[in-house]
Design a protein around this motif. Structure first.
Motif, mmCIF file in Angstrom:
data_model
loop_
_atom_site.group_PDB
_atom_site.id
_atom_site.type_symbol
_atom_site.label_atom_id
_atom_site.label_comp_id
_atom_site.label_asym_id
_atom_site.label_seq_id
_atom_site.Cartn_x
_atom_site.Cartn_y
_atom_site.Cartn_z
ATOM 1 N N VAL A 63 0.839 -1.200 0.000
ATOM 2 C CA VAL A 63 0.000 0.000 0.000
ATOM 3 C C VAL A 63 0.876 1.252 0.000
ATOM 4 O O VAL A 63 0.609 2.214 -0.722
ATOM 5 C CB VAL A 63 -0.959 -0.014 1.206
ATOM 6 C CG1 VAL A 63 -1.600 1.337 1.391
ATOM 7 C CG2 VAL A 63 -2.025 -1.094 1.022
ATOM 8 N N GLN A 66 2.242 1.771 -3.381
ATOM 9 C CA GLN A 66 1.199 2.135 -4.333
ATOM 10 C C GLN A 66 0.853 3.617 -4.317
ATOM 11 O O GLN A 66 0.462 4.173 -5.348
ATOM 12 C CB GLN A 66 -0.059 1.345 -3.992
ATOM 13 C CG GLN A 66 -0.752 0.794 -5.182
ATOM 14 C CD GLN A 66 -1.965 0.012 -4.782
ATOM 15 O OE1 GLN A 66 -2.656 0.385 -3.843
ATOM 16 N NE2 GLN A 66 -2.217 -1.050 -5.495
ATOM 17 N N GLU A 67 0.994 4.212 -3.168
ATOM 18 C CA GLU A 67 0.532 5.589 -3.016
ATOM 19 C C GLU A 67 1.110 6.509 -4.097
ATOM 20 O O GLU A 67 0.372 7.127 -4.869
ATOM 21 C CB GLU A 67 0.918 6.101 -1.622
ATOM 22 C CG GLU A 67 0.124 7.291 -1.176
ATOM 23 C CD GLU A 67 0.552 7.740 0.222
ATOM 24 O OE1 GLU A 67 0.460 8.937 0.524
ATOM 25 O OE2 GLU A 67 1.002 6.866 1.009
ATOM 26 N N MET A 70 0.067 5.575 -7.699
ATOM 27 C CA MET A 70 -1.286 6.004 -8.058
ATOM 28 C C MET A 70 -1.339 7.510 -8.295
ATOM 29 O O MET A 70 -2.036 7.974 -9.205
ATOM 30 C CB MET A 70 -2.275 5.619 -6.958
ATOM 31 C CG MET A 70 -2.456 4.140 -6.763
ATOM 32 S SD MET A 70 -2.972 3.277 -8.261
ATOM 33 C CE MET A 70 -4.557 4.042 -8.535
ATOM 34 N N ASP A 74 -2.798 9.094 -11.603
ATOM 35 C CA ASP A 74 -3.939 10.013 -11.557
ATOM 36 C C ASP A 74 -3.620 11.331 -12.241
ATOM 37 O O ASP A 74 -4.506 12.021 -12.733
ATOM 38 C CB ASP A 74 -4.359 10.262 -10.106
ATOM 39 C CG ASP A 74 -5.062 9.049 -9.515
ATOM 40 O OD1 ASP A 74 -5.551 8.213 -10.299
ATOM 41 O OD2 ASP A 74 -5.115 8.933 -8.272
ATOM 42 N N GLU A 122 -8.414 -5.228 -3.035
ATOM 43 C CA GLU A 122 -8.463 -3.808 -3.403
ATOM 44 C C GLU A 122 -7.136 -3.346 -3.985
ATOM 45 O O GLU A 122 -7.092 -2.585 -4.958
ATOM 46 C CB GLU A 122 -8.819 -2.968 -2.175
ATOM 47 C CG GLU A 122 -10.280 -3.075 -1.786
ATOM 48 C CD GLU A 122 -10.578 -2.391 -0.460
ATOM 49 O OE1 GLU A 122 -11.757 -2.377 -0.073
ATOM 50 O OE2 GLU A 122 -9.625 -1.874 0.177
ATOM 51 N N GLN A 123 -6.059 -3.809 -3.387
ATOM 52 C CA GLN A 123 -4.736 -3.451 -3.883
ATOM 53 C C GLN A 123 -4.582 -3.890 -5.339
ATOM 54 O O GLN A 123 -4.162 -3.107 -6.196
ATOM 55 C CB GLN A 123 -3.684 -4.123 -2.990
ATOM 56 C CG GLN A 123 -2.307 -3.528 -3.081
ATOM 57 C CD GLN A 123 -1.485 -4.257 -4.118
ATOM 58 O OE1 GLN A 123 -1.871 -5.288 -4.655
ATOM 59 N NE2 GLN A 123 -0.320 -3.682 -4.423
ATOM 60 N N GLU A 125 -6.906 -4.489 -7.462
ATOM 61 C CA GLU A 125 -7.826 -3.749 -8.334
ATOM 62 C C GLU A 125 -7.287 -2.358 -8.654
ATOM 63 O O GLU A 125 -7.417 -1.883 -9.790
ATOM 64 C CB GLU A 125 -9.206 -3.627 -7.670
ATOM 65 C CG GLU A 125 -10.096 -4.827 -7.969
ATOM 66 C CD GLU A 125 -11.286 -4.886 -7.013
ATOM 67 O OE1 GLU A 125 -11.597 -3.858 -6.371
ATOM 68 O OE2 GLU A 125 -11.892 -5.970 -6.919
ATOM 69 N N ARG A 126 -6.708 -1.722 -7.670
ATOM 70 C CA ARG A 126 -6.148 -0.391 -7.929
ATOM 71 C C ARG A 126 -5.053 -0.466 -8.983
ATOM 72 O O ARG A 126 -4.969 0.378 -9.878
ATOM 73 C CB ARG A 126 -5.605 0.221 -6.634
ATOM 74 C CG ARG A 126 -6.687 0.873 -5.776
ATOM 75 C CD ARG A 126 -6.098 1.782 -4.707
ATOM 76 N NE ARG A 126 -5.314 1.034 -3.728
ATOM 77 C CZ ARG A 126 -5.811 0.494 -2.618
ATOM 78 N NH1 ARG A 126 -7.096 0.611 -2.349
ATOM 79 N NH2 ARG A 126 -5.040 -0.151 -1.778
ATOM 80 N N ASP A 129 -6.719 -0.944 -12.337
ATOM 81 C CA ASP A 129 -7.329 0.310 -12.798
ATOM 82 C C ASP A 129 -6.269 1.269 -13.315
ATOM 83 O O ASP A 129 -6.449 1.925 -14.340
ATOM 84 C CB ASP A 129 -8.103 0.974 -11.647
ATOM 85 C CG ASP A 129 -9.351 0.182 -11.287
ATOM 86 O OD1 ASP A 129 -9.731 -0.725 -12.069
ATOM 87 O OD2 ASP A 129 -9.950 0.453 -10.228
ATOM 88 N N ALA A 130 -5.151 1.329 -12.598
ATOM 89 C CA ALA A 130 -4.084 2.234 -13.013
ATOM 90 C C ALA A 130 -3.545 1.830 -14.379
ATOM 91 O O ALA A 130 -3.346 2.672 -15.265
ATOM 92 C CB ALA A 130 -2.969 2.227 -11.971
#
Lengths: 202, 202
Positions: A63, A66-67, A70, A74, A122-123, A125-126, A129-130
């Motif tokens: 996590v 990932q921050e 992401m 974004d 969730e990790q 999936e993120r 998505d990215a």
DNA sequence: TGATATGTAGACTAACAGGTCTAGACCTAG
DNA sequence: CTAGGTCTAGACCTGTTAGTCTACATATCA
């Protein structure tokens, strides 16, 4: 001494050190408690199992990694996302060794503890998505070929470039960024056009 | 029944299957002998230890992989060497999963059995020599930066490109070659000039 | 004060690992 | 036919692992 001589964070920290020094396979409940001079009972009072400890450890680092990744995605900064891996590794060498030198399966082999399953999903999936967002930006589509390219340029190549240095427990040198940048521009030239001009200077 | 109900090759084959199905960590002396319905005594009659078995298994595949790689390097065909990884993986999917999905340390963790040490050392030296030769060809020098680039373009990138497919036990698609080729040309354009024109078509 | 939460303490168990050892089956040589 | 090397056979030993269980210490609250 009934009120917390130890807490979860201490067990996690001890386990982290052990992973870095000897790899996840060498992290046993005994080795963790010995390092902390804690009794086994205290460990199992706080963690349901060894998998719960190692899973939480992995997820924490994943996590954290990932921050920044992401954030770059974004901002549609593809090159920034690709260069996030060496940048993060420089800032957090220990975490990088833990996360990037081993695979998720080296931490938890079979089923994950139910408490962590949601976080892991969730990790994943993120990340997906990215990659989708980047594939659209860079290649104009999100078919399997484009997704494959996205993963290659944003994750696989940066990881490969960084790994040999992490194995020696040293920060990735600037050459690593250069290799990643060259690869990025060769494979996803379009993604670079509108944004992140500052990262492109060389 | 005193004359060989089993031979070394059978133990190695059983171990290979187990590595491919479940990973090297799950290869135990018991699991190998059970699969072969052989008694433990027969195993230890032929192999000095579990490490001797797994070490030989790894070295076999490593040498087999190296053959084509070295041939390309000896012909100064850098791109051919980079593309050898996906080509070999297509021809020898099982061996590729064994060799490329795991690291040497997953097979033998600490010291290698003395019988294999020479082989492992020679294998490592051949790789280093190949990288040196390529570095001179592609970058005109063999300093640490050039060696690093050589390893990146000949080994790390091809490995990274191939891995996701091997994890699914499927042959690397043509896209993998394209990714490797693009990367190669971005980072070692010179190495491509004199040779291997046919591989460059696109 | 005394009951209860919260946690420490570590002996214990069961499973499984790598490795050893002895008994004996079978083939071949003399 | 028999002696000896080759190899099978599997019981057994020792160490290590994740996980359990019971006893107990301490702080808090009624």
């Amino acid at each position: 001494m009934a009120r917390s001589a130890f807490d979860n964070a201490q067990f996690l920290a001890a386990a982290r050190q052990l992973v870095i020094e000897r790899g996840p396979a060498m992290v046993t409940v005994d080795s963790v408690t010995q390092r902390l001079k804690a009794p086994k009972g205290s460990f199992y009072y706080r963690f349901a199992s060894r998998d719960a400890l190692l899973g939480e450890l992995w997820l924490q680092s994943a996590v954290a990694y990932q921050e920044g990744f992401m954030a770059a995605i974004d901002a549609d900064d593809g090159l920034g996302a690709a260069l996030h891996t060496p940048a993060w590794a420089r800032e957090h060498l220990d975490d990088a060794c833990l996360l990037l030198l081993y695979s998720r399966e080296d931490f938890v082999a079979g089923d994950w503890p139910s408490a962590l399953r949601k976080g892991v999903r969730e990790q994943a999936e993120r990340v997906k998505d990215a990659l989708t967002r980047f594939a659209r930006l860079a290649f104009g589509a999100t078919g399997s070929g484009q997704m494959r390219r996205a993963a290659f340029v944003l994750l696989e190549v940066p990881l490969a470039a960084v790994k040999p240095h992490l194995k020696r427990r040293e920060a990735p040198p600037p050459l690593v960024d250069e290799l990643i940048r060259s690869t990025f521009q060769a494979i996803a030239p379009r993604a670079d056009a509108g944004r992140a001009r500052k990262s492109t200077v060389a």
